[in-house]
Design a protein around this motif. Structure first.
Motif, PDB file in Angstrom:
ATOM      1  N   ASN A  46       3.457  -7.066  -1.861  1.00 26.34           N
ATOM      2  CA  ASN A  46       2.583  -8.249  -1.906  1.00 26.34           C
ATOM      3  C   ASN A  46       1.137  -7.905  -2.233  1.00 26.34           C
ATOM      4  OD1 ASN A  46       4.828  -9.831  -1.162  1.00 26.34           O
ATOM      5  ND2 ASN A  46       4.435  -9.429   1.009  1.00 26.34           N
ATOM      6  N   GLU A  47       0.952  -6.912  -3.103  1.00 26.25           N
ATOM      7  CA  GLU A  47      -0.359  -6.474  -3.572  1.00 26.25           C
ATOM      8  C   GLU A  47      -1.282  -6.056  -2.423  1.00 26.25           C
ATOM      9  OE1 GLU A  47      -1.031 -10.037  -6.287  1.00 26.25           O
ATOM     10  OE2 GLU A  47      -1.413  -8.347  -7.648  1.00 26.25           O
ATOM     11  N   ASN A  48      -0.682  -5.450  -1.421  1.00 27.12           N
ATOM     12  CA  ASN A  48      -1.443  -4.924  -0.289  1.00 27.12           C
ATOM     13  C   ASN A  48      -1.742  -3.446  -0.578  1.00 27.12           C
ATOM     14  OD1 ASN A  48      -1.999  -3.592   2.295  1.00 27.12           O
ATOM     15  ND2 ASN A  48      -1.442  -5.544   3.237  1.00 27.12           N
ATOM     16  N   GLU A  85       4.846  -8.120   8.797  1.00 24.04           N
ATOM     17  CA  GLU A  85       3.496  -8.273   9.339  1.00 24.04           C
ATOM     18  C   GLU A  85       3.502  -8.579  10.839  1.00 24.04           C
ATOM     19  OE1 GLU A  85       0.888  -7.599   7.737  1.00 24.04           O
ATOM     20  OE2 GLU A  85       1.575  -7.542   5.660  1.00 24.04           O
ATOM     21  N   LYS A 106       6.303  -4.452   4.984  1.00 26.03           N
ATOM     22  CA  LYS A 106       6.096  -5.882   4.721  1.00 26.03           C
ATOM     23  C   LYS A 106       6.170  -6.720   5.983  1.00 26.03           C
ATOM     24  CE  LYS A 106       7.933  -7.857   1.083  1.00 26.03           C
ATOM     25  NZ  LYS A 106       8.884  -8.230   0.010  1.00 26.03           N
ATOM     26  N   HIS A 130      -0.941  -0.916   2.348  1.00 25.20           N
ATOM     27  CA  HIS A 130       0.494  -0.670   2.510  1.00 25.20           C
ATOM     28  C   HIS A 130       1.044   0.181   1.363  1.00 25.20           C
ATOM     29  CE1 HIS A 130       1.105  -4.409   5.315  1.00 25.20           C
ATOM     30  NE2 HIS A 130       0.391  -3.436   5.870  1.00 25.20           N
TER      31      HIS A 130
END
Length: 621
Positions: free
Chosen positions: A450-452, A407, A405, A455
């Motif tokens: 985060n809906e990535n 970034e 997470k 990832h």
């Protein structure tokens, strides 16, 4: 005078009469190391009778009366000479008719050594059965039970998933590459509401009829075995549902914790959840008691495992299920909450009977010291020996999420994973620790990240390469999320698409799935099916290199097989200099990308196309 005599006779007859409503365990087997069997017998006035047994190889050693007149505990000794068969237990009242009960001793279906538990060669699929698939709509509603409805629009109501639904989709589980199946509890939860999850049991020997029957549970176990899938049963030693049958007539005044407050309808004492009090050398007695004796919620009475009859009951119940279903493992809920001396006794009793078995205990802690404390072989300063083969790696799960997470500081993030894995020195056997991206009690990994999608793939790929026993939660493979209400338990346990007739989307067939969902499902399937036959991942040596420039490399190797996973946090293509990894002995080798099947030469450098997980193997076929 004549009328008075008749009335007195009727009263005496009524008082002296007895009946049997249940005997638990309902049957047993010959050939255990532990030759003593303790039967719980329940029925009106049964405690006022004198029991006797006449059967070769079985002797009644002791009879225990309880504070309630409606219980007896019988200590039986089953000798090595005992044969399978049915025998009568006679219960003679002071006056009146003798009550008899037929009890069965069975032949064990396979030797103890053949009960092989899960390990690092397995990949475990966790499901919430009410939300997975509805294979039998006829059992959706049972009017004899307290909760009399299903409502798929209500996240906390029952939705109708059942054992038949699991059986119907074993092919999917198998083809995805899973080798073990863990279902949250399938035993009856006859509660007023909100018990779809199964953790508020009201009878330890009865399958919830809304899930199916005992015969269907046995069928699930057998058909799973036929596919090479081990069945793991979720057990609960800490608490029951308040509607459990014995709560209306408790055998002893210390059967549950804070029993006097429950019986007097006083305010209850809830757990302080200070799990460190199990290890804390400075912990106060009040904190220890608050942790182990306090209730979770008012609908879940906390069991007192210090009562020797309760302790024996729980141990025998779990052995009964292992033998009845031929289990491939147990997951014990809320492991640090019961009396810890009992938990050592419980696990030890099971492992004594099944030396190749596996038990995983839930310790929700982000501290490796606490996780490692519960594993068999831990060098604990207090001398505590848990007898527990496995516990759960919440610490590493949190490190993976936190790292991916970040970034802006990607280099720092990947170091968190690297340093997290470096804590393995604390574990007696890291390979037996269970790792997971998410489970039935926490937000979906897709939501956590985060809906990535990239990832999420990196997280799953990495943990499947670790020296661990991996578990994936149903729906992770298709990016299921709880983003609308992160952490909401009802939403975390959303229905699996395709498990209900007329579902517009089906994860089983792919119909209606988005492109990203299909790609994620295929991604997971490829890795799991490679992992299934990879000895290097199962038991091989692990070596990893400290992250540099947003890139982290971990390798597994055994004999001629080497597997390398590279996590890259750089958005743009990167040429990775391979000189630093010379000790892997890969120079001049041809490797295959497990996902794309593309072959690469391990020479001076390797091109990474962008952010993501890259998995390479020396096995080209």
């Amino acid at each position: 005078m004549k009328q008075v005599t008749i009335c007195l006779f009727l009263i005496v007859s009524f008082i002296s009469s007895a009946q049997i409503d249940r005997v638990e365990p309902p049957n047993w087997w010959i050939g255990f190391h532990e030759q003593e069997l303790q039967l719980l017998v329940y029925g009106e006035n049964i405690g006022k009778t004198t029991p006797s047994i006449s059967y070769d190889g079985v002797s009644l050693k002791k009879v225990h009366k309880t504070e309630s007149p409606n219980y007896l505990f019988l200590d039986l000794l089953i000798s090595k000479n005992a044969k399978p068969g049915t025998f009568k237990i006679a219960f003679k009242p002071l006056k009146g008719k003798v009550v008899t009960y037929k009890y069965e001793l069975r032949q064990r279906q396979k030797p103890a050594e053949d009960y092989v538990g899960f390990d690092s060669s397995d990949a475990i699929y966790l499901i919430t059965p009410d939300r997975f698939a509805n294979g039998d709509v006829s059992n959706d509603i049972n009017k004899s039970l307290l909760e009399k409805k299903i409502d798929r629009k209500d996240d906390y109501a029952r939705h109708g998933g059942d054992i038949r639904g699991i059986i119907d989709h074993l092919n999917y589980i198998d083809e995805m590459g899973f080798t073990a199946l863990w279902s949250s509890p399938l035993l009856i939860n006859d509660m007023n509401s909100g018990s779809y999850h199964g953790y508020a049991m009201t009878d330890f020997y009865k399958v919830d009829p809304r899930f199916g029957s005992l015969e269907e549970y046995k069928e699930l176990a057998e058909k799973s075995r036929e596919k090479g899938i081990k069945l793991i049963m979720d057990m609960v030693a800490n608490h029951v549902g308040v509607e459990h049958w014995w709560m209306k007539d408790l055998p002893f005044s210390d059967w549950i914790n804070f029993q006097e407050r429950f019986e007097n309808k006083e305010s209850l004492v809830y757990s302080n959840h200070q799990r460190t009090s199990n290890q804390d050398r400075y912990a106060s007695e009040v904190d220890k008691k608050g942790m182990t004796d306090g209730w979770f919620v008012e609908t879940m009475p906390d069991l007192n495992q210090r009562n020797p009859f309760m302790a024996k009951y729980l141990i025998q119940n779990n052995i009964w299920w292992i033998e009845t279903l031929g289990l491939g493992g147990i997951r014990q809920d809320t492991y640090p909450y019961p009396d810890k001396e009992f938990m050592s006794e419980w696990a030890g009793a099971i492992m004594k009977e099944y030396p190749n078995f596996s038990i995983v205990g839930e310790e929700w802690s982000y501290n490796p010291l606490l996780i490692g404390y519960w594993q068999e072989g831990a060098n604990n300063r207090d001398g505590y020996d848990s007898n527990l083969t496995s516990t759960m790696d919440f610490a590493m799960q949190a490190n993976i999420v936190s790292a991916l997470k970040e970034e802006e500081q990607w280099a720092t993030g990947l170091v968190k994973i690297y340093k997290g894995l470096a804590n393995d020195f604390i574990y007696a056997c890291p390979e037996d620790i269970m790792i997971f991206p998410d489970n039935h009690d926490m937000s979906r990994i897709f939501t956590q990240l985060n809906e990535n999608v990239v990832h999420t793939k990196m997280a799953v790929a990495y943990l499947l390469m670790l020296p661990r026993t991996p578990q994936l939660y149903y729906g992770t493979e298709i990016l299921m999320d709880d983003t609308a209400k992160p952490g909401d338990h009802g939403l975390i346990r959303t229905d699996f698409p395709g498990g209900w007739k007329n579902d517009p989307v089906s994860a089983f067939t792919g119909e209606g799935l988005s492109k990203e969902q299909k790609e994620m499902q295929q991604f997971v399937k490829i890795i799991l099916n490679y992992r299934k036959d990879s000895k290097a991942i199962h038991t091989g040596k692990t070596i990893h290199f400290a992250p540099e420039n947003g890139i982290y490399l971990l390798a597994r190797e055994l004999d001629n097989e080497k597997v390398v996973i590279i996590l890259n946090k750089n958005a743009e293509p990167v040429q990775l200099d391979l000189e630093r990894f010379a000790e892997l002995g890969l120079e001049g080798s041809t490797l295959k990308n497990i996902i794309s099947n593309e072959e690469v030469n391990w020479e001076d450098s390797l091109e990474l196309s962008g952010e993501g997980a890259f998995i390479y193997t020396t096995k080209l076929n």
